[in-house]
Scaffold this motif. Structure first.
Motif, PDB file in Angstrom:
ATOM      1  N   ARG A  71       0.829  -1.199   0.000  1.00  0.00           N
ATOM      2  CA  ARG A  71       0.000   0.000   0.000  1.00  0.00           C
ATOM      3  C   ARG A  71       0.863   1.248   0.000  1.00  0.00           C
ATOM      4  NH1 ARG A  71      -3.376   0.238   5.504  1.00  0.00           N
ATOM      5  NH2 ARG A  71      -3.683   2.444   4.969  1.00  0.00           N
ATOM      6  N   ASP A  72       0.262   2.306  -0.484  1.00  0.00           N
ATOM      7  CA  ASP A  72       0.903   3.617  -0.476  1.00  0.00           C
ATOM      8  C   ASP A  72      -0.027   4.542   0.291  1.00  0.00           C
ATOM      9  OD1 ASP A  72       1.664   6.297  -1.116  1.00  0.00           O
ATOM     10  OD2 ASP A  72       2.695   5.575  -2.897  1.00  0.00           O
ATOM     11  N   ASN A  73       0.342   4.887   1.503  1.00  0.00           N
ATOM     12  CA  ASN A  73      -0.538   5.683   2.348  1.00  0.00           C
ATOM     13  C   ASN A  73      -0.767   7.078   1.775  1.00  0.00           C
ATOM     14  OD1 ASN A  73      -0.904   3.634   4.239  1.00  0.00           O
ATOM     15  ND2 ASN A  73       0.835   4.296   5.481  1.00  0.00           N
ATOM     16  N   ALA A  74       0.247   7.660   1.189  1.00  0.00           N
ATOM     17  CA  ALA A  74       0.110   9.011   0.642  1.00  0.00           C
ATOM     18  C   ALA A  74      -0.856   9.030  -0.538  1.00  0.00           C
ATOM     19  CB  ALA A  74       1.467   9.547   0.223  1.00  0.00           C
ATOM     20  N   LYS A  75      -0.800   7.995  -1.358  1.00  0.00           N
ATOM     21  CA  LYS A  75      -1.670   7.936  -2.536  1.00  0.00           C
ATOM     22  C   LYS A  75      -3.003   7.247  -2.249  1.00  0.00           C
ATOM     23  CE  LYS A  75       2.127   7.931  -5.867  1.00  0.00           C
ATOM     24  NZ  LYS A  75       2.784   7.184  -6.983  1.00  0.00           N
ATOM     25  N   LYS A  76      -3.143   6.677  -1.048  1.00  0.00           N
ATOM     26  CA  LYS A  76      -4.361   5.972  -0.660  1.00  0.00           C
ATOM     27  C   LYS A  76      -4.648   4.817  -1.621  1.00  0.00           C
ATOM     28  CE  LYS A  76      -6.526  10.063   1.425  1.00  0.00           C
ATOM     29  NZ  LYS A  76      -5.500  11.041   1.023  1.00  0.00           N
ATOM     30  N   THR A  77      -3.623   4.033  -1.898  1.00  0.00           N
ATOM     31  CA  THR A  77      -3.784   2.903  -2.799  1.00  0.00           C
ATOM     32  C   THR A  77      -3.302   1.611  -2.141  1.00  0.00           C
ATOM     33  OG1 THR A  77      -1.609   3.271  -3.782  1.00  0.00           O
ATOM     34  CG2 THR A  77      -3.481   4.331  -4.864  1.00  0.00           C
ATOM     35  N   VAL A  78      -3.831   0.523  -2.632  1.00  0.00           N
ATOM     36  CA  VAL A  78      -3.386  -0.803  -2.220  1.00  0.00           C
ATOM     37  C   VAL A  78      -3.296  -1.650  -3.482  1.00  0.00           C
ATOM     38  CG1 VAL A  78      -5.737  -1.605  -1.728  1.00  0.00           C
ATOM     39  CG2 VAL A  78      -3.774  -2.752  -0.658  1.00  0.00           C
ATOM     40  N   SER A  79      -2.263  -2.484  -3.546  1.00  0.00           N
ATOM     41  CA  SER A  79      -2.032  -3.313  -4.721  1.00  0.00           C
ATOM     42  C   SER A  79      -1.867  -4.765  -4.314  1.00  0.00           C
ATOM     43  CB  SER A  79      -0.784  -2.839  -5.468  1.00  0.00           C
ATOM     44  OG  SER A  79      -0.943  -1.520  -5.946  1.00  0.00           O
ATOM     45  N   LEU A  80      -2.121  -5.636  -5.268  1.00  0.00           N
ATOM     46  CA  LEU A  80      -1.929  -7.073  -5.044  1.00  0.00           C
ATOM     47  C   LEU A  80      -1.198  -7.638  -6.255  1.00  0.00           C
ATOM     48  CD1 LEU A  80      -2.612  -9.418  -3.075  1.00  0.00           C
ATOM     49  CD2 LEU A  80      -4.546  -9.938  -4.584  1.00  0.00           C
ATOM     50  N   GLN A  81       0.057  -8.001  -6.054  1.00  0.00           N
ATOM     51  CA  GLN A  81       0.843  -8.634  -7.100  1.00  0.00           C
ATOM     52  C   GLN A  81       0.597 -10.132  -7.003  1.00  0.00           C
ATOM     53  OE1 GLN A  81       2.956  -7.417  -9.595  1.00  0.00           O
ATOM     54  NE2 GLN A  81       3.014  -9.561 -10.240  1.00  0.00           N
ATOM     55  N   MET A  82       0.093 -10.716  -8.076  1.00  0.00           N
ATOM     56  CA  MET A  82      -0.250 -12.129  -8.080  1.00  0.00           C
ATOM     57  C   MET A  82       0.643 -12.865  -9.077  1.00  0.00           C
ATOM     58  SD  MET A  82      -4.417 -11.851  -7.935  1.00  0.00           S
ATOM     59  CE  MET A  82      -4.533 -11.127  -9.572  1.00  0.00           C
ATOM     60  N   ASN A  83       1.488 -13.729  -8.546  1.00  0.00           N
ATOM     61  CA  ASN A  83       2.395 -14.527  -9.372  1.00  0.00           C
ATOM     62  C   ASN A  83       2.020 -16.000  -9.287  1.00  0.00           C
ATOM     63  OD1 ASN A  83       3.912 -12.171  -9.946  1.00  0.00           O
ATOM     64  ND2 ASN A  83       5.184 -12.487  -8.130  1.00  0.00           N
ATOM     65  N   SER A  84       2.572 -16.779 -10.199  1.00  0.00           N
ATOM     66  CA  SER A  84       2.332 -18.229 -10.222  1.00  0.00           C
ATOM     67  C   SER A  84       0.848 -18.534 -10.101  1.00  0.00           C
ATOM     68  CB  SER A  84       3.112 -18.909  -9.084  1.00  0.00           C
ATOM     69  OG  SER A  84       4.489 -18.650  -9.193  1.00  0.00           O
ATOM     70  N   LEU A  85       0.061 -17.847 -10.895  1.00  0.00           N
ATOM     71  CA  LEU A  85      -1.386 -17.985 -10.816  1.00  0.00           C
ATOM     72  C   LEU A  85      -1.829 -19.401 -11.143  1.00  0.00           C
ATOM     73  CD1 LEU A  85      -2.383 -14.584 -12.413  1.00  0.00           C
ATOM     74  CD2 LEU A  85      -3.082 -15.387 -10.137  1.00  0.00           C
ATOM     75  N   LYS A  86      -2.907 -19.816 -10.475  1.00  0.00           N
ATOM     76  CA  LYS A  86      -3.498 -21.133 -10.662  1.00  0.00           C
ATOM     77  C   LYS A  86      -4.953 -20.970 -11.093  1.00  0.00           C
ATOM     78  CE  LYS A  86      -0.743 -22.984  -6.819  1.00  0.00           C
ATOM     79  NZ  LYS A  86      -0.797 -23.692  -5.507  1.00  0.00           N
ATOM     80  N   PRO A  87      -5.506 -21.951 -11.779  1.00  0.00           N
ATOM     81  CA  PRO A  87      -6.920 -21.850 -12.164  1.00  0.00           C
ATOM     82  C   PRO A  87      -7.837 -21.613 -10.962  1.00  0.00           C
ATOM     83  CG  PRO A  87      -5.865 -23.588 -13.407  1.00  0.00           C
ATOM     84  CD  PRO A  87      -4.852 -23.126 -12.395  1.00  0.00           C
ATOM     85  N   GLU A  88      -7.469 -22.141  -9.815  1.00  0.00           N
ATOM     86  CA  GLU A  88      -8.299 -21.950  -8.627  1.00  0.00           C
ATOM     87  C   GLU A  88      -8.236 -20.538  -8.067  1.00  0.00           C
ATOM     88  OE1 GLU A  88      -6.050 -24.380  -9.158  1.00  0.00           O
ATOM     89  OE2 GLU A  88      -4.977 -24.898  -7.299  1.00  0.00           O
ATOM     90  N   ASP A  89      -7.393 -19.695  -8.625  1.00  0.00           N
ATOM     91  CA  ASP A  89      -7.381 -18.282  -8.248  1.00  0.00           C
ATOM     92  C   ASP A  89      -8.459 -17.496  -8.988  1.00  0.00           C
ATOM     93  OD1 ASP A  89      -3.802 -18.433  -8.243  1.00  0.00           O
ATOM     94  OD2 ASP A  89      -5.135 -18.439  -6.501  1.00  0.00           O
ATOM     95  N   THR A  90      -9.118 -18.138  -9.934  1.00  0.00           N
ATOM     96  CA  THR A  90     -10.193 -17.481 -10.683  1.00  0.00           C
ATOM     97  C   THR A  90     -11.312 -17.057  -9.741  1.00  0.00           C
ATOM     98  OG1 THR A  90      -9.721 -18.694 -12.719  1.00  0.00           O
ATOM     99  CG2 THR A  90     -11.941 -17.796 -12.466  1.00  0.00           C
ATOM    100  N   ALA A  91     -11.649 -15.774  -9.775  1.00  0.00           N
ATOM    101  CA  ALA A  91     -12.662 -15.228  -8.873  1.00  0.00           C
ATOM    102  C   ALA A  91     -12.873 -13.753  -9.194  1.00  0.00           C
ATOM    103  CB  ALA A  91     -12.222 -15.371  -7.422  1.00  0.00           C
ATOM    104  N   ILE A  92     -13.864 -13.180  -8.553  1.00  0.00           N
ATOM    105  CA  ILE A  92     -13.984 -11.725  -8.535  1.00  0.00           C
ATOM    106  C   ILE A  92     -13.222 -11.244  -7.300  1.00  0.00           C
ATOM    107  CG2 ILE A  92     -15.521  -9.744  -8.382  1.00  0.00           C
ATOM    108  CD1 ILE A  92     -17.688 -11.454  -9.690  1.00  0.00           C
ATOM    109  N   TYR A  93     -12.327 -10.310  -7.505  1.00  0.00           N
ATOM    110  CA  TYR A  93     -11.500  -9.787  -6.422  1.00  0.00           C
ATOM    111  C   TYR A  93     -12.029  -8.407  -5.998  1.00  0.00           C
ATOM    112  CZ  TYR A  93      -8.116 -13.527  -6.924  1.00  0.00           C
ATOM    113  OH  TYR A  93      -7.508 -14.757  -6.935  1.00  0.00           O
ATOM    114  N   TYR A  94     -12.161  -8.236  -4.688  1.00  0.00           N
ATOM    115  CA  TYR A  94     -12.697  -7.000  -4.128  1.00  0.00           C
ATOM    116  C   TYR A  94     -11.665  -6.331  -3.228  1.00  0.00           C
ATOM    117  CZ  TYR A  94     -17.272  -8.848  -5.497  1.00  0.00           C
ATOM    118  OH  TYR A  94     -18.342  -9.349  -6.201  1.00  0.00           O
ATOM    119  N   CYS A  95     -11.531  -5.044  -3.403  1.00  0.00           N
ATOM    120  CA  CYS A  95     -10.705  -4.232  -2.531  1.00  0.00           C
ATOM    121  C   CYS A  95     -11.536  -3.826  -1.316  1.00  0.00           C
ATOM    122  CB  CYS A  95     -10.253  -2.999  -3.311  1.00  0.00           C
ATOM    123  SG  CYS A  95      -9.434  -1.738  -2.348  1.00  0.00           S
ATOM    124  N   ASN A  96     -10.881  -3.699  -0.188  1.00  0.00           N
ATOM    125  CA  ASN A  96     -11.564  -3.403   1.069  1.00  0.00           C
ATOM    126  C   ASN A  96     -10.707  -2.437   1.879  1.00  0.00           C
ATOM    127  OD1 ASN A  96     -11.156  -4.319   4.058  1.00  0.00           O
ATOM    128  ND2 ASN A  96     -13.298  -4.838   3.655  1.00  0.00           N
TER     129      ASN A  96
END
Length: 121
Positions: A71-96
């Motif tokens: 996350r970057d507190n100054a920019k008010k952002t959060v990121s998720l780097q996803m590597n080695s993806l698997k078919p079971e990672d398939t989903a709708i992803y929600y930020c919170n």
């Protein structure tokens, strides 16, 4: 009014990578914990990764070693780097995010609209 807007979803092949980003905007005094959840049809939304204001992180066992939250507190952002993806990672992803809109208010939880991630085998 607080808004969380996600970007970066899409399609990837197994073993590939994607990066999700989420930007918070609106009447924000401070943001406590931020995180990413995901949901597939017929299942409950599950926590994927979380990060505190001081950058402490936690991950679901299923993504440890493959996903990285930041996350970057100054920019008010959060990121998720996803590597080695698997078919079971398939989903709708929600930020919170747990947001305080004023010095005197307690944190309220806000959600993004969701972004689809599809991983093919």
């Amino acid at each position: 009014q607080v808004q969380l807007v996600e970007s970066g979803g899409g399609m990837a092949q197994a073993g590939g990578s994607l990066t999700l980003s989420c930007a918070a905007s609106g009447s924000i005094f401070s943001i406590n914990d931020m995180g990413w959840y995901r949901q597939t049809p017929g299942k409950q939304r599950e926590l994927v990764a979380g990060v505190s204001r001081v950058h402490s992180t936690m991950y679901a066992d299923s993504v440890k070693g493959r996903f990285t939250i930041s996350r970057d507190n100054a920019k008010k952002t959060v990121s998720l780097q996803m590597n080695s993806l698997k078919p079971e990672d398939t989903a709708i992803y929600y930020c919170n995010a747990d947001v305080r809109v004023s010095r005197s208010s307690g944190p309220l939880t806000y959600w993004g609209q969701g972004t689809q991630v599809t991983v093919s085998s």
